[in-house]
Design an enzyme around this catalytic site. Structure first.
Site, short mmCIF file in Angstrom:
data_model
loop_
_atom_site.label_atom_id
_atom_site.label_comp_id
_atom_site.label_asym_id
_atom_site.label_seq_id
_atom_site.Cartn_x
_atom_site.Cartn_y
_atom_site.Cartn_z
CB ILE A 118 -1.91 6.36 -14.15
CG1 ILE A 118 -2.44 7.95 -14.27
CG2 ILE A 118 -2.28 6.13 -15.79
CD1 ILE A 118 -2.11 8.86 -15.05
CB SER A 119 -6.00 6.20 -10.36
OG SER A 119 -5.19 5.78 -9.30
CD GLN A 120 -12.27 3.92 -13.56
OE1 GLN A 120 -12.15 3.31 -12.49
NE2 GLN A 120 -13.44 3.98 -14.14
#
Ligand code: SAH
Length: 251
Positions: free
Chosen positions: A102-104
């Site tokens: 999951i992206s930052q």
């Protein structure tokens, strides 16, 4: 006097039932939410979420109130498998299984802000992953269409989104290089896995005047924010990034 009328008796019985039902419900709810520990947890997550918004987003260059609000409200930890949840609000990407992440939070916010989503927009996302980015978009847009190549990730994201009531998100298992032609054209397109070049099908499915945010490149990547114009494309901004590669390029 002394004796109750039948109406008074009925009222007394009804009151007893209400009291009994109340006790039973309290007991049931007490069991299912695991009483105090769940309450402490819930407070902790929202405190962490507020810190994430203040320290990672507002302290940088995220100023769009709708984006900040969406990220303050969407429970990011519920999109992350339990083993990784303690990291949910950290300033990093987090593993979600199948070698994906999951992206930052900042990257989610940056891309969402750059897209400038309006309430009437239909948005296409490529790379559903956990479904978190789609959830944030669904608060801002009319409808979100999201494509994920790994079936089990798509299934899990669909379940998470449904359980949180994001009814305007449609998840499809498929190859994102091809977009979602049946639902095109889109006002906005966001790509969260990196191809070598902008896939032509995605550009075709973007409305003229529409905006796309897409990471491009293999080892060194840049996030491009593009607007489709009648003549071609206009580059609005870039940011150095690191996304997982987009797989299954069609020949
Ligand atoms: N937006 C996600 C994070 C994306 S991670 C989130 O909010 O959690 C990138 C995702 O892109 C991975 O789940 C990966 O399986 C997916 N992906 C890679 N290549 C793809 C392709 N060709 N089509 C669709 N999805 C793809």
């Amino acid at each position: 006097m002394g004796g109750k009328t039948s109406a008074e008796l009925l009222t007394a019985v009804a009151q007893w039932w209400v009291a009994a039902l109340g006790t039973t419900l309290t007991a049931l709810v007490g069991c299912t939410i695991d009483s105090n520990s769940a309450r402490v947890d819930a407070q902790d997550w929202s405190g962490q979420r507020k810190r994430m918004v203040d320290e990672q987003l507002k302290a940088r260059d995220i100023t769009d109130a709708r984006v900040l609000d969406a990220m303050l409200n969407v429970p990011r930890h519920l999109f992350i498998p339990e083993a990784g949840r303690v990291e949910a609000y950290a300033d990093t990407p987090v593993p979600i299984g199948h070698g994906q992440t999951i992206s930052q939070p900042y990257i989610v916010a940056f891309m969402t802000q750059a897209l400038d989503v309006a309430p009437e927009h239909r948005v296409l996302e490529i790379g559903t992953g956990s479904g978190y980015q789609a959830a944030v978009l669904s608060v801002l847009a009319k409808e979100v269409f999201t494509v994920e190549v790994v079936r089990s990730l798509a299934d899990r994201a669909r379940e998470t989104l449904a359980s949180l009531g994001h009814r305007n998100v449609h998840v499809r298992t498929g190859n994102g290089y091809l977009g979602w032609p049946e639902e095109a054209p889109f006002d906005r397109i966001i790509v969260t896995a990196a191809p070598d070049e902008v896939p032509p099908a995605l550009m075709e499915q973007l409305k003229v005047g529409g905006v796309m945010a897409i990471p491009v490149g293999s080892y060194s990547q840049e996030l491009r924010v593009l607007r489709r114009t009648p003549e071609g494309t206009e580059l609005l901004k870039t940011l150095p990034v690191r996304f997982v590669p987009m797989t299954r390029k069609p020949r």
